[in-house]
Every structure is written in structure tokens, then in C-alpha cells.
Scaffold this active site. Structure first.
Site, PDB file in Angstrom:
ATOM      1  N   HIS A   1      -4.238  -0.860 -11.152  1.00 24.48           N
ATOM      2  CA  HIS A   1      -4.966  -0.369 -12.739  1.00 24.48           C
ATOM      3  C   HIS A   1      -4.299   1.079 -12.223  1.00 24.48           C
ATOM      4  O   HIS A   1      -5.725   1.622 -11.551  1.00 24.48           O
ATOM      5  CB  HIS A   1      -6.574  -0.502 -12.683  1.00 24.48           C
ATOM      6  CG  HIS A   1      -6.776  -0.587 -13.818  1.00 24.48           C
ATOM      7  ND1 HIS A   1      -7.488  -0.924 -14.562  1.00 24.48           N
ATOM      8  CD2 HIS A   1      -6.601   0.793 -14.208  1.00 24.48           C
ATOM      9  CE1 HIS A   1      -7.618  -0.183 -15.701  1.00 24.48           C
ATOM     10  NE2 HIS A   1      -7.394   0.397 -15.768  1.00 24.48           N
TER      11      HIS A   1
ATOM     12  N   HIS B   1      -3.341   4.650 -13.405  1.00 27.51           N
ATOM     13  CA  HIS B   1      -3.733   5.747 -14.488  1.00 27.51           C
ATOM     14  C   HIS B   1      -2.364   6.347 -14.549  1.00 27.51           C
ATOM     15  O   HIS B   1      -1.586   7.120 -13.216  1.00 27.51           O
ATOM     16  CB  HIS B   1      -4.546   6.668 -14.347  1.00 27.51           C
ATOM     17  CG  HIS B   1      -6.162   5.890 -15.174  1.00 27.51           C
ATOM     18  ND1 HIS B   1      -7.526   5.882 -15.420  1.00 27.51           N
ATOM     19  CD2 HIS B   1      -6.072   4.396 -15.346  1.00 27.51           C
ATOM     20  CE1 HIS B   1      -7.952   5.385 -15.404  1.00 27.51           C
ATOM     21  NE2 HIS B   1      -7.069   4.537 -16.486  1.00 27.51           N
TER      22      HIS B   1
ATOM     23  N   CYS C   1      -8.332  10.174 -19.881  1.00 29.90           N
ATOM     24  CA  CYS C   1      -9.232  10.448 -18.202  1.00 29.90           C
ATOM     25  C   CYS C   1      -9.541  11.697 -18.563  1.00 29.90           C
ATOM     26  O   CYS C   1      -9.942  12.736 -18.846  1.00 29.90           O
ATOM     27  CB  CYS C   1      -7.918  10.874 -17.238  1.00 29.90           C
ATOM     28  SG  CYS C   1      -8.275  11.718 -15.445  1.00 29.90           S
TER      29      CYS C   1
ATOM     30  N   ASN D   1      -4.426   5.795 -19.066  1.00 29.99           N
ATOM     31  CA  ASN D   1      -3.975   4.521 -18.330  1.00 29.99           C
ATOM     32  C   ASN D   1      -2.669   4.955 -18.418  1.00 29.99           C
ATOM     33  O   ASN D   1      -1.883   5.534 -19.561  1.00 29.99           O
ATOM     34  CB  ASN D   1      -4.552   3.120 -19.744  1.00 29.99           C
ATOM     35  CG  ASN D   1      -5.778   2.792 -19.400  1.00 29.99           C
ATOM     36  OD1 ASN D   1      -5.901   2.924 -18.057  1.00 29.99           O
ATOM     37  ND2 ASN D   1      -6.284   2.861 -20.127  1.00 29.99           N
TER      38      ASN D   1
END
Lengths: 310, 284
Positions: A217, A219, A250, A259
């Protein structure tokens, strides 16, 4: 180029947890639009038609702290579920889990951290205490035959502690896996990771958790997401989290991207010959829809380039 | 993987010298499809720039010289390294520099021969290495052919350019496999555009295959004329962040590059394209 799987599942991650900072709570309340429930449902329904196998629909978090998620039950009841698509929801504790089941949830997720400080500031308890909470959720979920996904945040760095030792990430991932999570998503929460730190972290985690049960996952706060995802794929990871239009900022670097965008990830995967089963133009369409609703620009470079090509 | 790496920063885009601040004026000029002529007015001060800078030892200051006239002007202004700019796409060559690939090679041979007499090294660029705005896909063997020609003519290094940023790790891998059969890896560089957000991933693949030289532009300046408003060059700051995170010694001071990026963005009155700079300036 390494061992790249021929098919990769996708999972959309849709939300941020709130932190217990007054300024941050104000920021969330002041800057974040509260989308109408109907818009959220329409977005999820559009994504359901793209081929994405997993769409994280909402979060059963306290509406006191995250008013944007207050309509979680309505969203889950309102979407048109498509066969072979999973709609997991975040359930940080038993209350959230019970509400989720009552609203028809068929998969849930719990959200741990590799950083002690982040755990305390983010969910107001230590890592050990959070594991007790999650064990309760996981045990109850088993009784309901509801699969549970585990997240490990700060896998490549913490806004408070800085560097996080890979072995620490591995420990937390192992605990969640041994407790019964079917998959562990390793999150670069503040986007500071690079192919170097991703490689080291995964090497460590893969000693404790089977590769087939891992996801990343990433960023894109520092622009490293696609390169980090590439390394993960080369090491055998088959599941990638992303967000349509790269939505979701963020909170630790205000105004910066968060993301990684699903469109950009798909463009890369398809260019590598990886069969995702996902229709990129339809994802772009869903991204356009939600960006118009939010009155903001997409974070996807693929979408920007496609819409402006001469 | 290379332990030390030369990161080439660009002060001006070598893709024809487009200055994003002047794009509005550029596209409103009378129609002319000779790319280099459209940009001449923005680079008209080339001699003054070259004469005006303070050269630092061990730093090279190459300049683009598309033909003999440009080469002679460059030498007169004190150039000590030059570059020529070929294409893997026939159509792009004709539209961009108004001649076929073969004709361009003759022009470059003249420049390279004269440069040799002056002991001036020549770098060669191959544009459209991963795709062409007119022809679409470009066969890797075509890129390899053009790269080989430039290398055999005397270019010391060949920079392979993803001119419209459509490349992915998949196409980068195939292209480099092909080129590396014809040109030694130590003489190769990659010049990736970030139009589709793929640049860092593509650069990573190139590094994994042994390429040691990466082109970039401070603040990611230099747009893409084929997708108006989209990003073009990959930003030096983001490349450095990745390389340093991988333990690669570049010898480059990232905070100073960020500072240079801030300076030029203020002068252009525009935002940086570097995510590292954006994140660093907003970190709470």
C-alpha cells in the site's frame, strides 16, 4: 527484471484515519468536503464495473472523529454488489465490527502499526493493546465466516519515529497473520520509502509471512510509489493497493499527494504484460466523476496526459 | 547495480529547448513544423549563457548542436562538449528536424568529425525510444540501429529518450535488451519523461540492467508538447531521492538541487513538478 506475476489483484483504499490532534481535526473538518452518500455509492458502483476485484467501501470508525464516514452503513447498504467483487470495510474495534455486520459487511479490515508512537497517536493505544482489540474482532469474524485483512502502517517510515526497522514490521505482520488475517497489506504511510527500503522490508517480512499473503500500500508523497510497487512485484507480491485518481492526501505533509493512483498503477502493470482484468478507461471515467464531485484535479498523470493529448 | 552514478541535470530541455513559460506564445506563432526553428527565439541568448556561467572543475557543460552552424557558434562561445539529437522514428525526425534519419546522420557525422578535430566529445540522443507521437510503437531493433550508428560515428555516450513518456518497465526492458546488443552498457544513458508517471519505475529498470547515467531536469521543468499541460521531464530531485534511498552514491547534494529548483520556479512563476520538493516544503 525479476519474478513478476502474470496477474495481480487490485484493492482500492479509500480512507484515512483521524489522528488525535486538534489542528488535524480542524483541518479535516474545514478542508475536507463531506460528500453526499449518493455520490459515494455512485463512485463505488462505477468502480464495480471496471473489473477491480476488491473495493474498500467505507470505514466503521467513530463519526465523532471522522464525520466524513458517518454514513458508512448507508453506503454499504446502498451499493450494488457485483459478483466476484469484494467490498471490505475498516473495523477498528468490536463496535465498528458489529455495526459493519449489521450493515451487511462480508469482509473487514483491521489497522495496526509498526510504530509504537504512531499506534498511540493514531488509535490511542499501544501495538500490544491494539493486537488484543484486533484478536477480538478476528475471533468474532471467524464465527461469522467473515475474512479479515490486516494493515501494517508505517512499514517504511513513521512521521514521529523516522526509520522503522524491517524486523519490527515483520513482527507486527506475523502477529496479524498468525491471529487469522488472510492477507497483510504493508503500508508506506507517509510515502518516504524507496526501492531500497522496500526491498529490505519485504525481505524481512517474507521470512515470517508467505508472499502469497502479502500486499503493498504505497503512498506517492515523494513520487516513489510506482518504483516501490515494481520492486514488490519483482519480489513476488501479487496484490497492490491504490486509490482512484490518487485521492486521499497525506496529513503529515499538507497539500502533498498521498495514495498512488489506480490509473497510473494499471498503466504500468498493463505495460508490463500483467493481466489485471481491469478496464483502465472505465477507471479513468470513475476518476473523472469523483474529481468533478469533489471539484478538484486528479492526481493521476495517466488521466492528465490522456485528457490533454493533442 | 551501479554504486556510483552520474545524474545529468538539464538547465534547458534538450527536446528542442521548450520553455514551458513561453508555451502560450510558442503555440500562437504562425504555423511552422520545424521544431527547432519554433524554439530559436527562446534560445537566442545561447552564446551569452555559455560565456556568462562560472564553470566549476569536473563539471561538464554540454550544449546541443543540431548542425554545423550550431557547432561553430558553440565552439566560438567556448563549448567543450556538444550533443546531437537523432530519432528512432522516421516521422518524428522529419517533423522535428525536417529531415529523414539518414539525412540527420550525415549532418551529425559532419559535426562529430569536426568535433573530433577540436577534441570535443559528442553525446548522441535517440528520441522516441519507447514510442512516437506520430508512429505509436517503435520497434526496439530500430532504436538499437540508430543508437549503434551514433555510437559508431563517434558519440561517446547515447542517451535513450522516452520522448512522450509512454514507456513502462516492460517496454524499457525490451528496448534496452535490444540496444545493449549493439552498444556497450557503459555508453548508455536514459532520458525518461514522466508524462504518464512512469519515469522513476523506468529508470529503476534501466539501473537494474546496468545503465549508469540518468538524465533529469531540476524541478521537472520542460513540458510535453504532445500532451499540453502534462508533465514532461522527470525531476532531478525525485530521481536523487530514489537513488540515495537505494544506497547509490551520486555525489549530488539534494537540498542544494531543491534550492535551485525553488529559484527557477520563482523566476518562472510556476509550481515545481518535483514531489520531493512539494513534500519537503509542506512537511508539518
Amino acid at each position: 527484471m525479476g519474478n513478476v506475476p502474470t496477474s495481480v489483484k487490485h484493492c482500492l483504499s479509500y480512507e484515512q484515519l483521524v489522528q488525535d490532534y486538534p489542528w488535524l481535526r480542524r483541518w479535516l473538518l474545514e478542508e475536507k468536503e463531506i460528500l453526499p452518500t449518493g455520490v459515494k455509492i455512485q463512485l463505488i458502483d462505477m468502480l464495480s464495473g471496471t473489473g477491480l476485484p476488491v473495493i474498500e467501501a467505507t470505514s466503521f470508525v467513530s463519526s465523532k472523529w471522522v464525520p466524513q464516514m458517518a454514513d458508512h452503513s448507508d453506503v454499504l447498504r446502498g451499493i450494488q454488489r457485483v459478483p466476484h467483487v469484494q467490498y471490505p470495510v475498516l473495523t477498528p474495534n468490536m463496535q465498528g465490527f458489529q455495526d459493519a455486520v449489521a450493515a451487511g459487511a462480508t469482509e473487514v479490515a483491521v489497522f495496526g502499526s509498526a510504530s509504537e508512537t504512531f499506534s498511540k497517536k493514531n488509535i490511542n493505544c499501544s501495538i500490544d493493546e491494539s493486537m488484543l482489540r484486533f484478536q477480538e474482532v478476528i475471533n468474532t469474524a471467524k464465527e461469522h465466516q467473515i475474512p479479515v485483512r490486516g494493515y501494517v502502517s508505517c512499514a517504511l517510515g513513521c512521521p514521529h519515529e523516522g526509520n522503522i526497522e524491517p524486523c519490527k514490521v515483520a513482527q507486527v505482520a506475523k502477529r496479524l497473520y498468525d491471529m487469522g488475517c488472510y492477507e497483510i497489506s504493508l503500508g508506506d504511510t507517509i510515502g518516504v520509502g524507496t526501492p531500497g527500503s522496500m526491498h529490505k522490508m519485504l525481505q524481512s517480512v517474507m521470512k515470517e509471512v508467505p508472499c502469497s499473503a502479502l500486499a503493498v500500500h504505497c503512498h506517492d508523497t515523494y513520487g516513489q510509489a510506482l518504483a516501490n510497487i515494481l520492486v514488490a512485484l519483482q519480489m513476488g507480491v501479487c496484490v497492490v493497493d491504490s486509490a482512484v485518481a490518487g485521492l486521499g492526501g497525506c496529513p503529515y505533509a499538507q497539500g502533498s499527494s498521498g495514495n498512488v493512483s489506480t490509473e497510473d498503477v494499471l498503466y504500468m502493470l498493463h505495460g508490463m504484460g500483467i493481466e489485471t482484468g481491469v478496464n483502465l478507461p472505465k477507471v479513468i471515467e470513475a476518476g473523472d466523476f469523483i474529481c468533478k464531485a469533489l471539484r478538484r484535479k486528479t492526481n493521476s498523470k495517466v488521466t492528465q496526459a490522456s485528457s490533454r493529448a493533442l
